[in-house]
Motif scaffolding. Structure first.
Motif, PDB file in Angstrom:
ATOM      1  N   UNK A 131       0.585  14.255  -8.782  1.00  0.00           N
ATOM      2  CA  UNK A 131       0.653  13.394  -7.656  1.00  0.00           C
ATOM      3  C   UNK A 131       1.685  12.734  -7.420  1.00  0.00           C
ATOM      4  N   UNK A 132       2.451  12.838  -5.814  1.00  0.00           N
ATOM      5  CA  UNK A 132       3.020  12.141  -5.394  1.00  0.00           C
ATOM      6  C   UNK A 132       2.595  10.891  -4.093  1.00  0.00           C
ATOM      7  N   UNK A 133       3.862   9.859  -4.528  1.00  0.00           N
ATOM      8  CA  UNK A 133       3.185   8.279  -3.360  1.00  0.00           C
ATOM      9  C   UNK A 133       4.481   8.309  -2.564  1.00  0.00           C
ATOM     10  N   UNK A 134       4.629   7.710  -1.465  1.00  0.00           N
ATOM     11  CA  UNK A 134       5.090   6.852  -0.269  1.00  0.00           C
ATOM     12  C   UNK A 134       4.719   5.772  -0.078  1.00  0.00           C
ATOM     13  N   UNK A 135       5.440   4.918   0.210  1.00  0.00           N
ATOM     14  CA  UNK A 135       5.068   3.844   0.581  1.00  0.00           C
ATOM     15  C   UNK A 135       4.456   3.769   2.272  1.00  0.00           C
ATOM     16  N   UNK A 136       4.296   2.612   2.461  1.00  0.00           N
ATOM     17  CA  UNK A 136       2.978   2.750   4.408  1.00  0.00           C
ATOM     18  C   UNK A 136       4.317   1.959   5.054  1.00  0.00           C
ATOM     19  N   UNK A 161       0.912  -1.437   0.146  1.00  0.00           N
ATOM     20  CA  UNK A 161      -0.142   0.373   0.265  1.00  0.00           C
ATOM     21  C   UNK A 161       0.653   1.125  -0.187  1.00  0.00           C
ATOM     22  N   UNK A 162       0.523   2.167  -0.804  1.00  0.00           N
ATOM     23  CA  UNK A 162       1.224   3.598  -0.857  1.00  0.00           C
ATOM     24  C   UNK A 162       0.073   4.787  -0.583  1.00  0.00           C
ATOM     25  N   UNK A 163       0.692   5.230   0.329  1.00  0.00           N
ATOM     26  CA  UNK A 163      -0.166   6.803  -0.154  1.00  0.00           C
ATOM     27  C   UNK A 163      -0.331   7.888  -0.709  1.00  0.00           C
ATOM     28  N   UNK A 164      -1.742   8.137  -1.219  1.00  0.00           N
ATOM     29  CA  UNK A 164      -1.739   8.830  -2.962  1.00  0.00           C
ATOM     30  C   UNK A 164      -1.973  10.279  -1.773  1.00  0.00           C
ATOM     31  N   UNK A 165      -0.586  11.492  -2.617  1.00  0.00           N
ATOM     32  CA  UNK A 165      -0.968  12.755  -2.265  1.00  0.00           C
ATOM     33  C   UNK A 165      -0.911  13.725  -3.094  1.00  0.00           C
ATOM     34  N   UNK A 166      -2.471  14.189  -3.403  1.00  0.00           N
ATOM     35  CA  UNK A 166      -2.914  15.163  -4.847  1.00  0.00           C
ATOM     36  C   UNK A 166      -1.767  16.525  -4.366  1.00  0.00           C
ATOM     37  N   UNK A 167      -0.556  17.555  -5.041  1.00  0.00           N
ATOM     38  CA  UNK A 167      -0.754  18.733  -5.048  1.00  0.00           C
ATOM     39  C   UNK A 167      -2.160  19.633  -6.037  1.00  0.00           C
ATOM     40  N   UNK A 168      -2.520  20.370  -4.752  1.00  0.00           N
ATOM     41  CA  UNK A 168      -3.939  20.495  -5.837  1.00  0.00           C
ATOM     42  C   UNK A 168      -3.873  22.192  -6.168  1.00  0.00           C
ATOM     43  N   UNK A 169      -2.611  22.380  -5.880  1.00  0.00           N
ATOM     44  CA  UNK A 169      -2.612  23.628  -6.492  1.00  0.00           C
ATOM     45  C   UNK A 169      -2.155  23.430  -8.050  1.00  0.00           C
ATOM     46  N   UNK A 170      -0.716  22.348  -8.233  1.00  0.00           N
ATOM     47  CA  UNK A 170      -0.823  22.124  -9.536  1.00  0.00           C
ATOM     48  C   UNK A 170      -1.170  20.816 -10.728  1.00  0.00           C
TER      49      UNK A 170
END
Length: 429
Positions: free
Chosen positions: A135-140, A123-132
């Protein structure tokens, strides 16, 4: 938004006609980033072009034969965990002939702690950059046990903990995040800095703030009889490092927006078992490599300096965006964990203003009168001042596992190589 791939074919024209204009724009994009964690999903479902036989690891891309020590062991462990091989020898043979593929985390919009291992089911965290919009990811996070896959260890205990993350912990956290409609990370990080974190080597406050943020979802999930909720919350409550993976994903989503032709600002820092490497915002996805980082630290009882080894690490993405070692003065209690003194930590932090383009408008240091953290490492200033970027890290042992913590500094050679290429491409730096 210009992407790193765009720079590979774009004409060599500097944004705004000057390096300073390009750096102003790259810094603005970084400072304006708005990262939100929106989900937790298996890597195969969310990482771009992910394949079931792919194992990701930290640092600049390398062929299988270049991986040594703990990073090599972590890759083998990842293959065994995912069921890509029946035993160690089969895993080695499949890596060697390409039946098991190796990828670099950054090439998939991701970052990984230490060896940084990703496999398809993890599993990975899904992180959206809502300005631009990127998307970036990092594992749990695996947990606080010193023997972890990302520290080059794989055995029955490691396998059981990874399986527990996959089947219990990550699904609960993902459901809690989805029920909240996503969680803004930037204000949480800013508050954690005021509470004694720097969100690289100290995440105690940020982890508590995250737990509080998901509490409404958790209460609803208990009423709905969602399995594993109590167990997951107890796990989060006892793991102060849990938030690191969120700060890394937030930093990756923020830094990836920095791509601006001609900029000399650093957009990524990472290392592998072979050495340290950086990217510049104005040179796309090209890595510029140097020797292993310079280090000093504090070892756990029973360990010695000659045990320290390098097996990868991409958590310095936090320093890239003005956190970690660039916010050390927020986290003076780190001296007890990684050595040094408050005076040394404060001086290191002040030193970073000499090599950065600006001050963060959100991340601030109370001890400095709420001055913004030094943000946006300028490769030119690193060479002009001979001040090397400082990073807070965990220290790995040659037999696997974490044996201490400390600080590292990026080697000068990376910045020389990057500016040589910048001059070749753009004709000025």
């Amino acid at each position: 938004m210009v992407t790193a791939n765009d720079l590979a074919t774009a004409p060599a024209e500097i944004w705004g006609g000057s390096v300073e204009a390009a750096n102003d724009e790259a810094f603005r994009r970084l400072d304006d980033a708005d990262p939100w964690v929106v989900d937790v999903r298996p890597a195969r479902e969310v990482l771009p072009a992910y394949r079931d036989n792919l194992v990701l690891t930290s640092g600049a891309p390398m062929p299988w034969e270049a991986y040594t020590g703990g990073q090599r062991e972590a890759l083998i462990g990842g293959a065994l965990f995912e069921g890509l091989a029946a035993d160690r020898d089969e895993a080695i043979a499949k890596f060697a002939d390409g039946r098991i593929e190796i990828g670099a985390c950054h090439d998939y919009n991701a970052v990984g702690s230490l060896a940084g291992i990703y496999t398809a089911s993890m599993p990975v965290f899904v992180v959206e950059n809502r300005t631009h919009g990127n998307v970036g990811f990092c594992n749990f996070y695996e947990g606080k046990e010193p023997r972890r896959l990302n520290y080059g260890c794989y055995d029955e205990g490691v396998h059981e903990r990874l399986e527990h993350v996959n089947t219990v912990l990550a699904p609960v956290v993902g459901e809690a995040i989805r029920r909240r409609g996503g969680i803004a990370l930037k204000p949480m990080i800013a508050r954690a800095l005021r509470m004694g974190d720097e969100v690289h080597s100290r995440n105690a406050a940020a982890s508590i703030l995250f737990n509080r943020e998901i509490l409404p979802s958790v209460l609803d999930m208990i009423e709905d009889s969602v399995p594993g909720v109590r167990e997951t919350m107890l796990h989060l409550a006892e793991n102060d490092y849990f938030f690191l993976r969120l700060s890394m994903a937030a930093a990756k989503a923020s830094a990836d927006a920095m791509v601006v032709p001609g900029s000399t600002l650093v957009s990524a820092m990472a290392f592998s078992c072979r050495g340290f490497a950086i990217k510049l915002a104005g040179l796309g996805d090209t890595w510029f490599e140097g020797p292993p980082p310079i280090h000093q630290g504090k070892l756990f009882a029973g360990h010695t300096e000659d045990e320290i080894t390098w097996m990868g690490g991409e958590s310095p993405i936090t320093e890239t965006v003005g956190l970690g070692g660039f916010a050390q003065a927020c986290a003076l209690s780190l001296q007890d964990y990684q050595g040094g003194s408050p005076e040394v930590m404060i001086e290191r932090n002040r030193e970073m203003y000499e090599i950065t383009h600006g001050e963060n408008s959100t991340y601030r240091i109370a001890l400095f009168g709420f001055r913004g953290t030094p943000t946006g490492v300028d490769a030119r200033k690193v060479l002009d001042t001979s001040v090397l970027p400082v990073m807070d890290v965990g220290l790995a042992g040659r037999d696997g596992g974490q044996i201490g913590a400390g600080v590292i500094r990026a080697p000068r050679e990376c910045f020389v190589a990057a500016l040589d290429e910048h001059s070749r491409r753009y004709g000025q730096s």
